[in-house]
Write an enzyme that holds these catalytic residues in place. Structure first.
Site, PDB file in Angstrom:
ATOM      1  CG  PHE A 103      -1.804   1.130   1.452  1.00  0.00           C
ATOM      2  CD1 PHE A 103      -2.769   1.435   0.502  1.00  0.00           C
ATOM      3  CD2 PHE A 103      -1.739   1.906   2.600  1.00  0.00           C
ATOM      4  CE1 PHE A 103      -3.649   2.492   0.693  1.00  0.00           C
ATOM      5  CE2 PHE A 103      -2.615   2.960   2.801  1.00  0.00           C
ATOM      6  CZ  PHE A 103      -3.567   3.262   1.843  1.00  0.00           C
ATOM      7  CD  GLU A 119      -1.494  -0.533   8.776  1.00  0.00           C
ATOM      8  OE1 GLU A 119      -2.700  -0.470   9.042  1.00  0.00           O
ATOM      9  OE2 GLU A 119      -0.934  -1.530   8.307  1.00  0.00           O
ATOM     10  CD  GLN A 141      14.265  -2.611  34.476  1.00  0.00           C
ATOM     11  OE1 GLN A 141      14.535  -2.111  33.392  1.00  0.00           O
ATOM     12  NE2 GLN A 141      14.951  -2.348  35.569  1.00  0.00           N
TER      13      GLN A 141
HETATM   14  N1  CAA Z   1     -13.598   6.957   6.026  1.00  0.00           N
HETATM   15  C1  CAA Z   1     -14.099   7.620   4.957  1.00  0.00           C
HETATM   16  N2  CAA Z   1     -13.799   8.932   4.695  1.00  0.00           N
HETATM   17  C2  CAA Z   1     -12.972   9.557   5.554  1.00  0.00           C
HETATM   18  C3  CAA Z   1     -12.412   8.916   6.680  1.00  0.00           C
HETATM   19  C4  CAA Z   1     -12.758   7.564   6.916  1.00  0.00           C
HETATM   20  N3  CAA Z   1     -12.276   6.893   7.963  1.00  0.00           N
HETATM   21  N4  CAA Z   1     -11.617   9.788   7.338  1.00  0.00           N
HETATM   22  C5  CAA Z   1     -11.669  10.957   6.646  1.00  0.00           C
HETATM   23  N5  CAA Z   1     -12.482  10.801   5.575  1.00  0.00           N
HETATM   24  C6  CAA Z   1     -12.851  11.809   4.591  1.00  0.00           C
HETATM   25  C7  CAA Z   1     -13.483  13.014   5.274  1.00  0.00           C
HETATM   26  O1  CAA Z   1     -14.872  12.828   5.453  1.00  0.00           O
HETATM   27  C8  CAA Z   1     -13.169  14.133   4.293  1.00  0.00           C
HETATM   28  O2  CAA Z   1     -14.087  14.045   3.231  1.00  0.00           O
HETATM   29  P1  CAA Z   1     -14.722  15.380   2.576  1.00  0.00           P
HETATM   30  O3  CAA Z   1     -13.601  16.105   1.921  1.00  0.00           O
HETATM   31  O4  CAA Z   1     -15.722  14.858   1.602  1.00  0.00           O
HETATM   32  O5  CAA Z   1     -15.329  16.154   3.702  1.00  0.00           O
HETATM   33  C9  CAA Z   1     -11.795  13.726   3.743  1.00  0.00           C
HETATM   34  O6  CAA Z   1     -11.666  12.304   3.959  1.00  0.00           O
HETATM   35  C10 CAA Z   1     -10.656  14.427   4.439  1.00  0.00           C
HETATM   36  O7  CAA Z   1     -10.753  14.133   5.811  1.00  0.00           O
HETATM   37  P2  CAA Z   1     -10.104  15.044   6.943  1.00  0.00           P
HETATM   38  O8  CAA Z   1     -10.500  16.464   6.706  1.00  0.00           O
HETATM   39  O9  CAA Z   1     -10.402  14.418   8.248  1.00  0.00           O
HETATM   40  O10 CAA Z   1      -8.560  14.901   6.546  1.00  0.00           O
HETATM   41  P3  CAA Z   1      -7.270  15.419   7.303  1.00  0.00           P
HETATM   42  O11 CAA Z   1      -6.361  15.996   6.286  1.00  0.00           O
HETATM   43  O12 CAA Z   1      -7.628  16.232   8.495  1.00  0.00           O
HETATM   44  O13 CAA Z   1      -6.555  14.040   7.763  1.00  0.00           O
HETATM   45  C11 CAA Z   1      -6.108  12.139   9.144  1.00  0.00           C
HETATM   46  C12 CAA Z   1      -7.144  13.086   8.510  1.00  0.00           C
HETATM   47  C13 CAA Z   1      -6.951  11.148   9.942  1.00  0.00           C
HETATM   48  C14 CAA Z   1      -5.141  12.844  10.060  1.00  0.00           C
HETATM   49  C15 CAA Z   1      -5.326  11.409   8.015  1.00  0.00           C
HETATM   50  O14 CAA Z   1      -4.427  12.295   7.368  1.00  0.00           O
HETATM   51  C16 CAA Z   1      -4.551  10.214   8.538  1.00  0.00           C
HETATM   52  O15 CAA Z   1      -5.129   9.142   8.730  1.00  0.00           O
HETATM   53  N6  CAA Z   1      -3.219  10.372   8.769  1.00  0.00           N
HETATM   54  C17 CAA Z   1      -2.390   9.259   9.102  1.00  0.00           C
HETATM   55  C18 CAA Z   1      -1.899   8.603   7.868  1.00  0.00           C
HETATM   56  C19 CAA Z   1      -1.532   7.166   8.072  1.00  0.00           C
HETATM   57  O16 CAA Z   1      -2.138   6.427   8.820  1.00  0.00           O
HETATM   58  N7  CAA Z   1      -0.521   6.739   7.349  1.00  0.00           N
HETATM   59  C20 CAA Z   1      -0.108   5.386   7.373  1.00  0.00           C
HETATM   60  C21 CAA Z   1       0.328   4.960   6.013  1.00  0.00           C
HETATM   61  S1  CAA Z   1       0.234   3.221   5.726  1.00  0.00           S
HETATM   62  C22 CAA Z   1       1.449   2.512   6.634  1.00  0.00           C
HETATM   63  O17 CAA Z   1       1.972   3.056   7.544  1.00  0.00           O
HETATM   64  C23 CAA Z   1       1.775   1.107   6.298  1.00  0.00           C
HETATM   65  C24 CAA Z   1       3.121   0.866   5.810  1.00  0.00           C
HETATM   66  O18 CAA Z   1       3.301   0.231   4.783  1.00  0.00           O
HETATM   67  C25 CAA Z   1       4.282   1.335   6.602  1.00  0.00           C
END
Ligand code: CAA
Length: 385
Positions: free
Chosen positions: A122, A363, A336
């Protein structure tokens, strides 16, 4: 504790436990030390059907779900958290297709992924888009019946070992998160390049790599959902996959506790096994209690997600937050209990502490999980007014 697993779930747990004990644990120290991704283990996992648990039967899987993936991750992580990712990160890479792919995409890609013939990954994170996933810059520009992808994704688990990558890129940069789209990208498409291989503190048996799109040509039919839906696809994916990290953390914690109990029973100080000292007993009791509380939350969250409940984002974030914090605490306490020996690489326990740390980070960091939980609480309260 009894979690009322079905006969099928118990059989799956017993099968994976046997594989973990007989095939993974004997290799864990070597894979960790040398940073080796084991294709031999992938073959065993594939033959045992572990790649198909989250794939519907119609597309070659066993049609189970997030709880079964949690069972698999927990059992494997007791032996080696890095190896766990060969299965769990492939499920993460498949989720966008399972959740939002069309029939043709599911028929084309899922059967071979369910078989473990290929692995998936992903691609969301970028150098400037970590916690702030919405700041991504990777661009997907339409060119006839293709999109041309340009940009760099970092810290991609299964990067370089996967054949199928689900990628979030901007089709309309002006629109921010509403301008992102999701794509299925094969590693044999022109312009798909592998970047830097990461040298990590823990989970060293997993492959983590930069993925570079350099005018990478992706057929239009590989777009998942409509243009502009990519950020939502990514968020829905993480809602389903975070219990996988939680159960990995749970396995790390349980594996460390098991080692600590064994060590405490045999290590003699002051003329008695340290297990008979109340100070050690209290630590073991707290570790076991915290693990059981985390397990109850992880299984409950997984069951809720599998029953198609609403607002799964909140419970998914809660279980990831709690289980990973428990894993960090329990593994630190386990080191520990081992004392000076625990700090030495000759003993297996320090690996558990190194492996635990990432579960608080990837994640979505645990600070992000708290944000997700709090936003959901506030939204719920507002909707009741
Ligand atoms: N389901 C459906 N839609 C969702 C949602 C969800 N759970 N969460 C947000 N949305 C939608 C919102 O409704 C919004 O839609 P509209 O524009 O239509 O209103 C849109 O998405 C944007 O949402 P936010 O305004 O809440 O977005 P944000 O910019 O404030 O960010 C956040 C939200 C939760 C902080 C997000 O950026 C986030 O999850 N950050 C962490 C990223 C993450 O987990 N990264 C991991 C990568 S994968 C990994 O680590 C695996 C690997 O391989 C190492």
């Amino acid at each position: 504790m009894d979690y009322f697993l079905t006969e099928e779930q118990t059989a799956l747990r017993d099968l994976v436990r046997k594989i973990a004990d007989e095939k993974v644990r004997p290799l864990a120290a070597k894979l960790d030390r040398e940073g080796i991704f084991s294709w031999d283990l992938v073959k065993i996992f594939a033959e045992s059907g572990l790649y198909g648990v989250v794939v519907p039967e119609a597309y070659g899987g066993t049609g189970q779900g997030v709880l079964e993936l949690a069972i698999v991750s927990e059992e494997l992580a007791k032996a080696c958290a890095g190896v766990t990712l060969a299965v769990a990160a492939s499920a993460l890479g498949m989720f966008p297709i399972i959740i939002s792919g069309n029939e043709e995409q599911k028929n084309r890609y899922l059967p071979e992924l369910a078989e473990g013939k290929h692995l998936a990954a992903f691609c969301l994170t970028e150098p400037e888009a970590g916690s702030d996933a919405g700041s991504l810059r990777t661009r997907a520009k339409r060119d006839g019946d293709h999109y041309i992808l340009n940009g760099t994704k970092v810290f991609i688990t299964n990067g370089g070992v996967a054949h199928i990558y689900t990628v979030i890129a901007l089709t309309d940069p002006e629109k921010g998160t509403r301008g992102a789209s999701a794509f299925i990208v094969q590693d044999d498409y022109p312009g798909f390049k592998l970047g830097k291989e990461e040298d990590k503190m823990g989970i060293r048996a997993s492959a983590t790599r930069e993925i570079i799109f350099d005018d990478c040509r992706v057929p239009v039919e590989n777009r998942i959902g409509r243009e502009g839906e990519g950020f939502k696809v990514a968020m829905k994916t993480l809602d389903k996959s975070r219990p996988g990290v939680a159960s990995q953390a749970l396995g790390i914690a349980q594996g460390a506790l098991d080692l600590a109990v064994d060590y405490a029973r045999t290590r003699v100080q002051f003329g008695q096994p340290i297990a008979s000292l109340q100070g050690i007993q209290f630590m073991l009791a707290d570790m076991a209690t915290q693990i059981e509380a985390a397990r109850a939350l992880v299984y409950a969250a997984a069951r809720m997600i599998d029953s198609d409940a609403r607002n799964i984002g909140q419970v998914s974030a809660m279980c990831k937050l709690m289980a990973s914090d428990v894993a960090m605490k329990v593994t630190t306490d386990a080191v520990q209990i081992f004392g000076g020996y625990g700090y030495m690489r000759d003993y297996p326990i320090e690996k558990f502490m190194r492996d635990a740390k990432i579960t608080q980070i990837y994640e979505g960091t645990n600070q992000i999980q708290r944000m997700v939980i709090a936003r959901s609480l506030i939204r719920d309260a507002a909707s009741k007014k």
